[in-house]
Scaffold this motif. Structure first.
Motif, PDB file in Angstrom:
ATOM      1  N   SER A 102       0.854  -1.123  -0.012  1.00  0.00           N
ATOM      2  CA  SER A 102      -0.126  -0.034   0.037  1.00  0.00           C
ATOM      3  C   SER A 102       0.921   1.126  -0.108  1.00  0.00           C
ATOM      4  CB  SER A 102      -0.787   0.203   1.103  1.00  0.00           C
ATOM      5  OG  SER A 102      -0.433   0.360   2.462  1.00  0.00           O
ATOM      6  N   GLU A 149      -4.560   5.939  -0.200  1.00  0.00           N
ATOM      7  CA  GLU A 149      -4.976   4.837   0.726  1.00  0.00           C
ATOM      8  C   GLU A 149      -3.738   4.008   1.176  1.00  0.00           C
ATOM      9  OE1 GLU A 149      -7.735   2.306  -1.742  1.00  0.00           O
ATOM     10  OE2 GLU A 149      -9.138   4.255  -1.746  1.00  0.00           O
ATOM     11  N   GLN A 173      -1.670   2.267   4.026  1.00  0.00           N
ATOM     12  CA  GLN A 173      -2.302   1.808   5.332  1.00  0.00           C
ATOM     13  C   GLN A 173      -1.033   2.091   6.344  1.00  0.00           C
ATOM     14  OE1 GLN A 173      -2.406  -2.470   4.937  1.00  0.00           O
ATOM     15  NE2 GLN A 173      -3.656  -2.475   3.186  1.00  0.00           N
ATOM     16  N   SER A 214      -9.348  -0.782  -5.940  1.00  0.00           N
ATOM     17  CA  SER A 214      -9.642   0.599  -5.773  1.00  0.00           C
ATOM     18  C   SER A 214      -9.719   1.589  -6.702  1.00  0.00           C
ATOM     19  CB  SER A 214      -8.520   1.007  -4.768  1.00  0.00           C
ATOM     20  OG  SER A 214      -8.567   2.656  -4.286  1.00  0.00           O
ATOM     21  N   THR A 246      -9.754   4.773  -6.552  1.00  0.00           N
ATOM     22  CA  THR A 246      -9.292   5.856  -6.093  1.00  0.00           C
ATOM     23  C   THR A 246      -7.815   5.882  -6.586  1.00  0.00           C
ATOM     24  OG1 THR A 246     -10.746   6.389  -4.254  1.00  0.00           O
ATOM     25  CG2 THR A 246      -8.670   7.345  -4.185  1.00  0.00           C
TER      26      THR A 246
END
Length: 275
Positions: A119, A125, A127, A211, A213
């Motif tokens: 990520s 996004e 993490q 995702s 996004t």
């Protein structure tokens, strides 16, 4: 067998003079009325010769340009090999490799850290470092054992930046036109990096696919694209599906030696290995 420019030039010139010299005797064998004025004025003969020489000069130039292109390509490949070798073996880059591999080793031992690591390759996004992974991160690096959580996150970030450098290095290797020739001279230990990088590449791909996004804001090439190119260069069998990727990861002897997290066995196997 390729002729060098100078030999090609010699052959072309000899051929031109041979044809020119043979033209008059051949013309004498033909009937008088075949041509209106066959080679009668000396000027016409010289004109033919110089025209032929000019045409031959064009051909010779092309041969020399082809020679120069081959030499330039060979020098570019040699330069590429030398530059990549210098980078990979430099003392500073050795630290990059060590810290990057430590980060990947953490991902091997902890699936949650692997997902977190993937990520962080995106700008959105991202993490947070899992609390469950902090004990492992500390245990793998003695200098991190006494750090508090905030300092540990900072130290882990510094190591992940080394991984970014390592990924960029392999991306540059994959994008070079001469990469196939380069790796024949120096393999850059790709067989060591391949299984651990595929873990991150597959997590990154899954997050990208899941995702909207990420797909909207992130345009950097996916790590899986780089690995597929390098796999082809090194002659590895392609990993075309998610099932093939995870089967490769879960059965790799070196990852088993590294104590691969058993949770990898439960990952889904229905996704493609590339978009």
């Amino acid at each position: 067998m390729r002729l060098s420019g100078k030999y090609a030039a010699l052959i072309v010139m000899i051929a031109i003079f041979a044809v020119w010299a043979a033209a008059y005797p051949l013309a004498q064998l033909l009937p008088r009325d075949t041509f209106s004025d066959p080679f009668e004025p000396v000027y016409n003969g010289l004109n033919v010769l110089f025209t032929a020489l000019a045409f031959g000069g064009v051909i010779v130039t092309l041969f020399f340009q082809a020679d120069e292109a081959r030499i330039a390509r060979r020098e570019a490949v040699e330069r590429s090999i030398f530059e990549m070798f210098q980078t990979f073996t430099s003392p500073d880059f050795q630290d990059v490799k060590d810290r990057a591999y430590l980060v990947l080793l953490t991902a091997v031992k902890d699936r949650a850290y692997g997902e977190f690591l993937a990520s962080r390759l995106f700008v959105v996004e991202q993490q947070r470092l899992p609390e469950s992974s902090m004990v492992l991160v500390r245990s793998l690096a003695p200098e991190k054992q006494d750090l508090d959580d905030k300092a540990l996150v900072h130290a882990d970030r510094n190591d992940r930046l080394r991984l970014d450098n390592m990924i960029n290095f392999f991306n540059m290797l994959a994008q070079r036109e001469s990469s196939g020739t380069v790796v024949k001279h120096f393999d850059f230990a790709y067989d060591w990096w391949r299984p651990v990088l595929w873990i991150i590449a597959q997590f990154q791909l899954q997050q990208y696919e899941a995702s909207p996004t990420i797909r909207q804001y992130c345009r950097n090439p996916l790590l899986s694209s780089t690995l597929r190119t390098l796999d082809a260069v090194y002659g590895h069998a392609p990993l075309n599906t998610s099932a093939e990727v995870w089967a490769y990861i879960n059965t790799h002897p070196k990852l088993k030696d590294f104590e691969l997290d058993p949770n990898y066995q439960t990952l889904p196997e229905t996704q493609p290995a590339h978009p």
